[in-house]
Scaffold this motif. Sequence first.
Motif, PDB file in Angstrom:
ATOM      1  N   ASP A  45       0.770  -1.407  -0.088  1.00 18.39           N
ATOM      2  CA  ASP A  45      -0.317   0.157   0.114  1.00 18.39           C
ATOM      3  C   ASP A  45       0.826   0.856   0.317  1.00 18.39           C
ATOM      4  O   ASP A  45       1.589   1.326   0.816  1.00 18.39           O
ATOM      5  CB  ASP A  45      -0.792  -0.306   1.660  1.00 18.39           C
ATOM      6  N   ALA A  46       0.929   2.527  -1.018  1.00 14.29           N
ATOM      7  CA  ALA A  46       2.137   3.063  -1.087  1.00 14.29           C
ATOM      8  C   ALA A  46       1.625   4.479  -0.454  1.00 14.29           C
ATOM      9  O   ALA A  46       1.874   5.130   0.029  1.00 14.29           O
ATOM     10  CB  ALA A  46       1.290   3.088  -2.518  1.00 14.29           C
ATOM     11  N   ASN A  47      -0.026   4.443   0.629  1.00 12.79           N
ATOM     12  CA  ASN A  47      -0.550   5.243   0.919  1.00 12.79           C
ATOM     13  C   ASN A  47       0.083   4.841   2.623  1.00 12.79           C
ATOM     14  O   ASN A  47      -0.612   5.083   3.901  1.00 12.79           O
ATOM     15  CB  ASN A  47      -2.093   5.377   1.569  1.00 12.79           C
ATOM     16  N   LYS A  48       0.787   3.906   2.846  1.00 14.47           N
ATOM     17  CA  LYS A  48       1.153   3.580   4.097  1.00 14.47           C
ATOM     18  C   LYS A  48       2.659   3.093   4.043  1.00 14.47           C
ATOM     19  O   LYS A  48       3.586   2.913   3.371  1.00 14.47           O
ATOM     20  CB  LYS A  48       0.286   1.776   4.806  1.00 14.47           C
ATOM     21  N   ASP A  79      -0.271   5.506   9.994  1.00 13.36           N
ATOM     22  CA  ASP A  79      -0.094   5.687   9.000  1.00 13.36           C
ATOM     23  C   ASP A  79       1.183   4.433   8.657  1.00 13.36           C
ATOM     24  O   ASP A  79       1.518   4.356   7.284  1.00 13.36           O
ATOM     25  CB  ASP A  79       0.270   7.131   8.100  1.00 13.36           C
ATOM     26  N   SER A  81       1.582   0.631   8.715  1.00 16.53           N
ATOM     27  CA  SER A  81       1.029  -1.671   8.782  1.00 16.53           C
ATOM     28  C   SER A  81       2.103  -2.513   8.923  1.00 16.53           C
ATOM     29  O   SER A  81       2.948  -1.424   8.581  1.00 16.53           O
ATOM     30  CB  SER A  81       0.355  -1.684   7.143  1.00 16.53           C
ATOM     31  N   ASN A 181       9.326  -0.079   4.465  1.00 14.69           N
ATOM     32  CA  ASN A 181       9.230   0.743   3.265  1.00 14.69           C
ATOM     33  C   ASN A 181       9.871  -0.057   2.237  1.00 14.69           C
ATOM     34  O   ASN A 181       9.966   0.490   1.750  1.00 14.69           O
ATOM     35  CB  ASN A 181       9.111   2.052   3.716  1.00 14.69           C
ATOM     36  N   ARG A 209       9.496   8.166   7.066  1.00 14.08           N
ATOM     37  CA  ARG A 209       8.338   9.379   6.797  1.00 14.08           C
ATOM     38  C   ARG A 209       8.212  10.637   6.662  1.00 14.08           C
ATOM     39  O   ARG A 209       7.858  10.658   5.333  1.00 14.08           O
ATOM     40  CB  ARG A 209       7.179   9.519   8.193  1.00 14.08           C
ATOM     41  N   ARG A 212       8.737  10.555   2.301  1.00 12.58           N
ATOM     42  CA  ARG A 212       7.953  10.352   1.836  1.00 12.58           C
ATOM     43  C   ARG A 212       7.398  11.761   1.151  1.00 12.58           C
ATOM     44  O   ARG A 212       7.333  12.922   1.460  1.00 12.58           O
ATOM     45  CB  ARG A 212       6.532  10.243   2.017  1.00 12.58           C
TER      46      ARG A 212
END
Length: 212
Positions: A45-48, A79, A81, A181, A209, A212
Amino acid sequence: MNYRQSFAVFFLLLSFGLINSLSARADIVEGKDYTVLTNPQPTQDANKIEVLEFFWYGCPHCYSLHPHLKTWLPNIPGDVSFRYVPAILRANWVAAAKIYYAIEAMGIADVLHDKAYDAMHRDKIDLNNESVLFDWIEKQGVDRKKFETTYKSFGVQNQVARSTQMTRQYQLNGVPALVVNGKYLTSGRMGGTPQDTIKTLELLIEKARKER
């Protein structure tokens, strides 16, 4: 210098020392506390910010880290996972991977993940032996036949193959290994105590973070 001045100087030096000590502990060093993967891997998941724990039920270091990781998990930021991944560095690790994927498929990993660790390390039960494993599963109140079918299923075999592939892709040479990540890797051997490993993990999450 009178008593009050001496005390003030002592307090100032002590405070300065504590600040420096805290700052030092807040810094993590590449090559010492973590490594950067040569070939970073895509995340689900690119959003996490993805955290993977590669483990093996037979690993005493994984067993030592697990309660600390379990305590940390309920408080992970929104944010982030997290996913457990059984590593397969040798052929005799396959059975443990099958156990995890079988209990995950049956929706009982929340209960039996901890118990599998305890069975192997505290109770000295050989869960690599299928007959012993199936007897143990039955004693946990799980349908033995359903577990056997799941354990030997094509779906579990596919996940084991995927774990073998991931173990290579993430350049693992031991466990426990935490990957943040798809890029940063730290392990129990690098982080010192389990508490140090969790702190390094948190700092790597913050690092990811900021990038990003």
